[in-house]
Design a protein around this motif. Structure first.
Motif, PDB file in Angstrom:
ATOM      1  N   ILE A   1      -6.674   2.945   3.215  1.00 26.32           N
ATOM      2  CA  ILE A   1      -5.955   4.076   3.794  1.00 26.32           C
ATOM      3  C   ILE A   1      -5.110   4.766   2.735  1.00 26.32           C
ATOM      4  CG2 ILE A   1      -4.096   4.698   5.396  1.00 26.32           C
ATOM      5  CD1 ILE A   1      -5.201   2.476   7.274  1.00 26.32           C
TER       6      ILE A   1
ATOM      7  N   TRP B   1       0.843   8.407   6.127  1.00 28.48           N
ATOM      8  CA  TRP B   1       1.664   7.381   5.496  1.00 28.48           C
ATOM      9  C   TRP B   1       2.451   6.608   6.525  1.00 28.48           C
ATOM     10  CZ3 TRP B   1       0.207   5.843   1.071  1.00 28.48           C
ATOM     11  CH2 TRP B   1      -0.333   6.728   0.128  1.00 28.48           C
TER      12      TRP B   1
ATOM     13  N   ASN C   1      -8.619  -5.009   1.821  1.00 24.44           N
ATOM     14  CA  ASN C   1      -7.430  -4.730   2.629  1.00 24.44           C
ATOM     15  C   ASN C   1      -7.512  -3.295   3.144  1.00 24.44           C
ATOM     16  OD1 ASN C   1      -4.768  -3.956   3.446  1.00 24.44           O
ATOM     17  ND2 ASN C   1      -3.892  -5.608   2.217  1.00 24.44           N
ATOM     18  N   SER C   2      -7.551  -3.126   4.449  1.00 23.43           N
ATOM     19  CA  SER C   2      -7.704  -1.785   5.022  1.00 23.43           C
ATOM     20  C   SER C   2      -6.533  -0.873   4.688  1.00 23.43           C
ATOM     21  CB  SER C   2      -7.872  -1.878   6.544  1.00 23.43           C
ATOM     22  OG  SER C   2      -6.725  -2.461   7.147  1.00 23.43           O
ATOM     23  N   ASN C   3      -5.328  -1.444   4.504  1.00 21.19           N
ATOM     24  CA  ASN C   3      -4.184  -0.615   4.129  1.00 21.19           C
ATOM     25  C   ASN C   3      -4.375   0.000   2.752  1.00 21.19           C
ATOM     26  OD1 ASN C   3      -2.863  -1.087   6.521  1.00 21.19           O
ATOM     27  ND2 ASN C   3      -1.491  -2.647   5.703  1.00 21.19           N
ATOM     28  N   ASP C   4      -4.990  -0.745   1.843  1.00 14.74           N
ATOM     29  CA  ASP C   4      -5.302  -0.192   0.518  1.00 14.74           C
ATOM     30  C   ASP C   4      -6.279   0.972   0.643  1.00 14.74           C
ATOM     31  OD1 ASP C   4      -3.675  -1.965  -0.815  1.00 14.74           O
ATOM     32  OD2 ASP C   4      -5.289  -3.329  -1.389  1.00 14.74           O
TER      33      ASP C   4
ATOM     34  N   THR D   1       1.310   5.464   9.131  1.00 10.92           N
ATOM     35  CA  THR D   1       0.429   4.372   9.559  1.00 10.92           C
ATOM     36  C   THR D   1       0.753   3.093   8.816  1.00 10.92           C
ATOM     37  OG1 THR D   1      -1.333   6.011   9.915  1.00 10.92           O
ATOM     38  CG2 THR D   1      -2.000   3.692   9.818  1.00 10.92           C
ATOM     39  N   LEU D   2       1.224   3.229   7.585  1.00 11.01           N
ATOM     40  CA  LEU D   2       1.497   2.061   6.737  1.00 11.01           C
ATOM     41  C   LEU D   2       2.954   1.608   6.780  1.00 11.01           C
ATOM     42  CD1 LEU D   2      -0.531   3.191   3.570  1.00 11.01           C
ATOM     43  CD2 LEU D   2      -1.291   1.715   5.452  1.00 11.01           C
TER      44      LEU D   2
ATOM     45  N   ALA E   1       0.822  -1.217   0.000  1.00  8.94           N
ATOM     46  CA  ALA E   1       0.000   0.000   0.000  1.00  8.94           C
ATOM     47  C   ALA E   1       0.856   1.267   0.000  1.00  8.94           C
ATOM     48  CB  ALA E   1      -0.938  -0.015   1.202  1.00  8.94           C
ATOM     49  N   GLN E   2       2.013   1.188   0.625  1.00 13.87           N
ATOM     50  CA  GLN E   2       2.900   2.364   0.686  1.00 13.87           C
ATOM     51  C   GLN E   2       3.273   2.897  -0.692  1.00 13.87           C
ATOM     52  OE1 GLN E   2       6.177   3.579   3.154  1.00 13.87           O
ATOM     53  NE2 GLN E   2       6.262   1.484   3.910  1.00 13.87           N
TER      54      GLN E   2
END
Length: 272
Positions: free
Chosen positions: A232, A267, A227-230, A269-270, A201-202
């Motif tokens: 975000i 960012w 995917n929650s990271n996606d 967060t990831l 995701a980063q």
């Protein structure tokens, strides 16, 4: 204060008296003496990790083993008056290097004289299948930021993304973001999605300034991901970009919109 002096001051904080005596015996050596000392360093210097937030010549030495720092120091003592002799000495070290020596050499690139001369060594490290050597050029190393062409830079970043490495550790990541890299991230995502896979995701942090209709379509896909990271990443991109359609898209996802506005997600967060 010269880099050599700064490095030796840091070394003295971690080295034993016996280790310091060995180093001091090499300080005034000629090219051959210093070359030999570089190879012999692990026999006389420990691998105790450096715990320091100090930045020397834009290089963070935190977590470096002491013997790598000493090797860097020895390289800074090489007389560069004669370019041919200087580069030949270091080239010989590169050509005969085992893993730890190669890592020390690549980590030392920002300190070497004639930086353009070492470009091939740096780009070879990017192509290396040895993870330690690749990490030495990719992370805690300002040489790529300062000297790589856009093509070479993009290859480094994309290899990190492809291998799921932490791109936030690359120096100059945001400053050297570019449209071609953003497009390549989109293409890579399409390939991964077609195979039922994802990209970290980063990676999407690099597209915010280069948004277009194609990339916006990718961001919409991220919003719908399980995917929650996606999710975000999509929200952060839409918040950062000047592309109005993306900002409107973010407003459809109220909780994410609120979290971004309140800086509850960033960012960082990831980066875990």
């Amino acid at each position: 204060m010269s880099f050599s002096i700064q490095l030796f001051e840091k070394i003295k904080q971690y080295a034993s008296p016996k280790e310091i005596s060995w180093i001091e015996a090499k300080i005034n050596g000629n090219l051959q003496t210093l070359q030999t000392a570089f190879v012999a360093t692990p026999r006389f210097i420990s691998k105790n990790p450096i715990q320091s937030t100090d930045i020397i010549n834009d290089v963070c030495i935190n977590e470096w083993p002491l013997d790598r720092l000493v090797r860097l120091y020895l390289l800074t003592l090489l007389n560069s008056t004669d370019k041919e002799a200087y580069t030949k000495t270091i080239d010989t070290l590169f050509e005969t290097a085992e893993n730890n020596e190669a890592v020390a050499l690549i980590s030392s690139l920002p300190f070497l004289v004639f930086p353009d001369y070492w470009m091939l060594r740096a780009t070879d490290a990017v192509r290396s299948n040895n993870g330690l050597i690749f990490d030495a050029i990719a992370f805690q190393n300002p040489y790529p930021k300062q000297h790589f062409s856009e093509l070479a830079w993009n290859q480094l970043v994309l290899k990190c993304i492809f291998n799921d490495k932490s791109i936030h550790r690359i120096q100059g990541l945001n400053e050297r973001a570019n449209q071609e890299l953003a497009n390549s991230i989109s293409y890579l995502a399409h390939e991964r999605w077609a195979a039922g896979r994802t990209i970290p995701a980063q990676a999407w942090r690099l597209v915010s300034r280069f948004m277009n209709d194609m990339i916006l379509s990718d961001i919409c896909t991220l919003f719908l991901s399980q995917n929650s990271n996606d999710n975000i990443a999509a929200a952060l991109v839409c918040n950062e970009t000047d592309f109005l359609a993306a900002k409107e898209e973010l407003k459809k996802y109220f909780e994410l919109y609120q979290s971004v506005q309140n800086e509850q997600i960033t960012w960082q967060t990831l980066e875990a």
